[in-house]
Write an enzyme that holds these catalytic residues in place. Structure first.
Site, PDB file in Angstrom:
ATOM      1  N   ARG A 317       4.063   0.734  -1.892  1.00  0.00           N
ATOM      2  CA  ARG A 317       5.420   1.131  -1.726  1.00  0.00           C
ATOM      3  C   ARG A 317       5.131   2.425  -2.791  1.00  0.00           C
ATOM      4  O   ARG A 317       4.787   2.786  -3.173  1.00  0.00           O
ATOM      5  CB  ARG A 317       5.341   0.086  -2.969  1.00  0.00           C
ATOM      6  CG  ARG A 317       6.333  -1.354  -2.409  1.00  0.00           C
ATOM      7  CD  ARG A 317       7.808  -0.937  -1.414  1.00  0.00           C
ATOM      8  NE  ARG A 317       7.927  -2.362  -1.045  1.00  0.00           N
ATOM      9  CZ  ARG A 317       7.398  -2.755  -0.215  1.00  0.00           C
ATOM     10  NH1 ARG A 317       6.756  -2.423   1.533  1.00  0.00           N
ATOM     11  NH2 ARG A 317       8.042  -3.540   0.573  1.00  0.00           N
ATOM     12  N   GLU A 346      13.827   5.538   0.178  1.00  0.00           N
ATOM     13  CA  GLU A 346      13.544   5.769   0.891  1.00  0.00           C
ATOM     14  C   GLU A 346      15.278   5.322   2.475  1.00  0.00           C
ATOM     15  O   GLU A 346      15.631   4.546   1.744  1.00  0.00           O
ATOM     16  CB  GLU A 346      13.271   4.738   1.934  1.00  0.00           C
ATOM     17  CG  GLU A 346      11.390   4.682   1.475  1.00  0.00           C
ATOM     18  CD  GLU A 346      10.581   3.472   1.918  1.00  0.00           C
ATOM     19  OE1 GLU A 346      11.469   2.056   2.751  1.00  0.00           O
ATOM     20  OE2 GLU A 346       9.246   3.629   1.953  1.00  0.00           O
ATOM     21  N   HIS A 365       8.067   4.270   6.702  1.00  0.00           N
ATOM     22  CA  HIS A 365       7.671   3.047   6.834  1.00  0.00           C
ATOM     23  C   HIS A 365       7.546   2.252   7.410  1.00  0.00           C
ATOM     24  O   HIS A 365       8.225   1.724   8.033  1.00  0.00           O
ATOM     25  CB  HIS A 365       9.357   2.391   6.019  1.00  0.00           C
ATOM     26  CG  HIS A 365       8.562   1.177   5.243  1.00  0.00           C
ATOM     27  ND1 HIS A 365       8.911   1.598   3.794  1.00  0.00           N
ATOM     28  CD2 HIS A 365       7.846  -0.095   5.181  1.00  0.00           C
ATOM     29  CE1 HIS A 365       8.226   0.019   3.300  1.00  0.00           C
ATOM     30  NE2 HIS A 365       7.816  -0.350   3.977  1.00  0.00           N
TER      31      HIS A 365
END
Ligand SMILES: NC(=O)C1=CN([C@@H]2O[C@H](COP(=O)(O)OP(=O)(O)OC[C@H]3O[C@@H](n4cnc5c(N)ncnc54)[C@H](O)[C@@H]3O)[C@@H](O)[C@H]2O)C=CC1
Ligand SMILES: O=C(O)C(=O)COP(=O)(O)O
Length: 629
Positions: A317, A346, A365
């Site tokens: 993360r 994000e 991601h």
């Protein structure tokens, strides 16, 4: 939408419900005509609980098949049309594998609407019984509010559920389930892909060639073989990364204060301290969850401790790294390169210095994004959501299931006590010693067979596991999670001669075979051992190791072991007072006069490092520890 009329028997507890049905008058809607006193129906649509069962079953949707079950439970149902189906509506807001969609379509009306704005999601949600998301949809409190009680389950097709407001979900009686295992290998493989691509400048060289250049000297890389990789977080993904890195000829060490050493040894990995890991590694790969304890754990101070020119991979993360500090570390050469799949925000801002940095490679991601993982995750989440819609207890539920009100109201203060004792005990474990075995002893006047401790055991498990992992623990998944983490929780019920009015007199939590940060917490048998009681409805800590104490478990706690002598309370009280830290409780317990004593001090605020240092410098204080409750 049609409303049902409900004729309740005099024994009925509470009935007020409506059934959502297609507005087709040809289809008569169901009516519950009568039911026995052993069943109550909550105001949440279709949440049906048997009040005589210890754990209520959440039945978020009544389907034709469920009516049969209701009848066998002594609820008579009439006027139903089985062909009607009462299918739930399932909103899928991000791309989900076809196999999962297929499973969902068998039970419900599936609405795949991707890229919804927050407003569009809120507008749709009141027509949905279930919502399936990945990391890109923010399931906020507003979403639960807008659902007006209809949303019964949120499925997270993946591991991290930081995009779902769990507190709001629980408040709105909405179950949240995730799919914690199907993308482990994909995330590990992406970590290895980034590691190799970073070391050999693959992304930069590719961009340079596409710009018409041929820069062989510029992109000389570094080798992996023989280098040391520190895996930070030795859970599902971390251990798979370690296994693969060993295959590449790397020397792998790991830091995970809570991982069992034998699991690491089994794949030839040495567990070391945080500082040792970051100061000796050439490559550092992050696999810990984002928790308050790991938030920005990689910062100016920790980058400063790294071997000059270390290289970092992050597929965990973004929030575990202070991104501004990483830019500084890259600029001054402390960190030679970074490979990042995840970001604090994000997508990151377009002008992000980190993303633009020439020594950084990035992916949007993609850790879980393989065809195989997405099919696996889709099936795992579809099964969990369908199970939840059918009222089954889900093994991957991440928020609290419903518990019968009468059981909960009696156990409520003990539930708080249990969680706090677990949370406190785990904080007494010294980093580096893996927790494997926990024993809980309940002292009660009640017959052991009449004491349902599942909720308490779940809360102790929650208190122990949550501060140290990305897992969310509740009544449903506590045993499953503990087992997955190699944690054995055993229980003993001791019958004592006291009032039957209260379900429990005291709870003791013991953690065996570990070292403690606070040696006085060790019992004679060498286990960390703490006891608690509920007094006047408030949880209290009543014993630490072999010292009695009596302090309410509210706010935070400082435990000091000292030579028992006059003036100690005043000295420590003054230090805290000077730093404007308010003392809420204080208790001193000792083994004998003027020998050793333990002072337990409840504080409203968290003392800063300087204040804690001053407490440690008081000559008579032999050891102390600060614990967050
Ligand atoms: N980039 C992506 O697409 C993906 C990211 N992830 C993320 O990867 C991370 C790991 O996932 P899993 O391995 O499935 O979780 P896990 O719960 O199996 O492992 C996490 C490990 O971190 C350890 N840990 C907790 N606090 C720590 C600390 N302060 N220092 C070192 N270790 C600590 C825990 O003891 C546990 O062993 C999570 O943050 C998850 O959200 C997971 C899958 C895909
Ligand atoms: O499972 C996780 O924690 C992930 O980070 C994967 O996220 P995603 O489903 O790819 O948006």
């Amino acid at each position: 939408m049609a409303s049902s009329s409900v004729a309740s028997s005099p024994a009925a507890k509470f009935v007020k419900t409506h059934f959502d049905l297609p507005s087709n008058n040809d289809n008569p809607h169901p009516k519950i005509l009568s039911f026995s006193s052993s069943v109550s129906i909550s105001s949440q649509n279709f949440h049906i609980r048997r009040s005589n069962s210890p754990a209520a079953v959440l039945l978020p949707v009544i389907k034709a098949s469920t009516f049969t079950a209701l009848e066998s439970a002594d609820i008579s149902v009439s006027n139903t049309n089985p062909k009607l189906g009462l299918k739930p509506t399932i909103l899928v807001s991000e791309k989900l594998g076809e196999a999962g969609l297929e499973l969902l379509r068998r039970v419900g009306n599936v609405d795949c609407s991707y890229n919804l704005s927050p407003e569009e999601l809120c507008a749709k949600i009141s027509l949905c019984d279930a919502l399936i998301v990945r990391s890109g949809t923010k399931v906020t409190r507003q979403v639960f509010e807008a659902s007006k009680g209809r949303l019964k389950v949120v499925g997270r097709a993946g591991v991290g559920i930081d995009n779902v407001d769990l507190q709001a979900a629980t408040e709105f009686g909405c179950l949240v389930v995730n799919a914690p295992t199907a993308n482990t290998i994909a995330a590990a493989e992406h970590g290895i892909a980034l590691l190799a691509a970073m070391a050999r400048n693959v992304a930069q060289a590719d961009a340079s060639m596409k710009a018409g250049k041929w820069q062989r000297n510029k992109y000389v890389g570094v080798s992996l073989v023989g280098k040391t990789l520190a895996v930070m977080g030795f859970g599902k993904v971390g251990s798979e990364v370690a296994r693969r890195a060993k295959g590449l000829g790397m020397n792998v060490i790991a830091h995970d204060p809570y991982a069992p050493a034998d699991r690491a040894r089994a794949i030839g990995v040495e567990l070391v301290s945080f500082d040792q890991a970051i100061s000796t590694a050439d490559f550092i790969s992050l696999h810990m969850p984002l928790t308050p304890a790991t938030s920005k754990i990689f910062n100016d101070e920790t980058f400063g401790k790294m071997k000059k020119g270390a290289r970092i991979v992050n597929v965990a993360r973004g929030g575990v790294i202070d991104e501004d500090a990483l830019v500084r570390a890259l600029d001054n050469g402390t960190v030679a390169q970074a490979a990042l799949d995840v970001f604090a925000e994000e997508p990151p801002p377009k002008d992000s210095k980190l993303v633009q940095h020439e020594n950084v490679i990035v992916t949007p991601h993609l850790g879980a994004s393989t065809k195989e993982a997405q099919e696996g995750v889709a099936v795992e989440i579809a099964e969990a959501v369908v199970g939840a819609l059918n009222g089954e207890l889900a093994a991957t539920a991440v928020n609290a299931p419903m518990v019968p009100a009468e059981v909960l109201s009696e156990l409520a203060p003990y539930v708080v006590l249990a969680e706090k004792l677990g949370r406190l005990a785990v904080q007494l474990v010294a980093g580096g010693s893996g927790i494997q075995s926990v024993k809980v002893v309940y002292r009660s006047a009640r017959d052991p067979d009449n004491l349902d401790t599942r909720l308490l055991r779940a809360m102790i498990t929650k208190g122990i596991i949550e501060p140290i992992s990305s897992s969310f623990v509740n009544l449903v998944n506590a045993d499953f999670t503990a087992k997955q983490k190699g944690l054995r929780i055993s229980e003993e019920r001791v019958v004592i001669d006291s009032s039957l009015e209260y379900p429990i007199d005291s709870i003791q939590v013991q953690i065996s075979n570990v070292q403690s940060k606070f040696a006085s917490a060790l019992s004679e048998g060498g286990n960390i051992s703490i006891d608690g009681k509920v007094k006047y409805g408030i949880p209290h800590l009543t014993r630490v190791g072999s010292f009695s104490t009596d302090v309410s478990l509210e706010g935070n706690l400082i435990l000091c072991r000292q030579v028992d002598q006059p003036g100690m309370i005043g000295q420590v009280g003054n230090i805290l007072g000077e730093s404007n830290v308010n003392v809420s409780f204080m208790s001193v317990g000792r083994t004998a006069k003027r020998t050793k004593a333990i002072m337990a001090i409840g504080v409203d605020e968290e003392p800063d490092k300087e204040t804690l240092k001053k407490i440690g410098e008081v000559a008579a204080i032999e050891e102390f520890v600060f614990l967050e409750l």
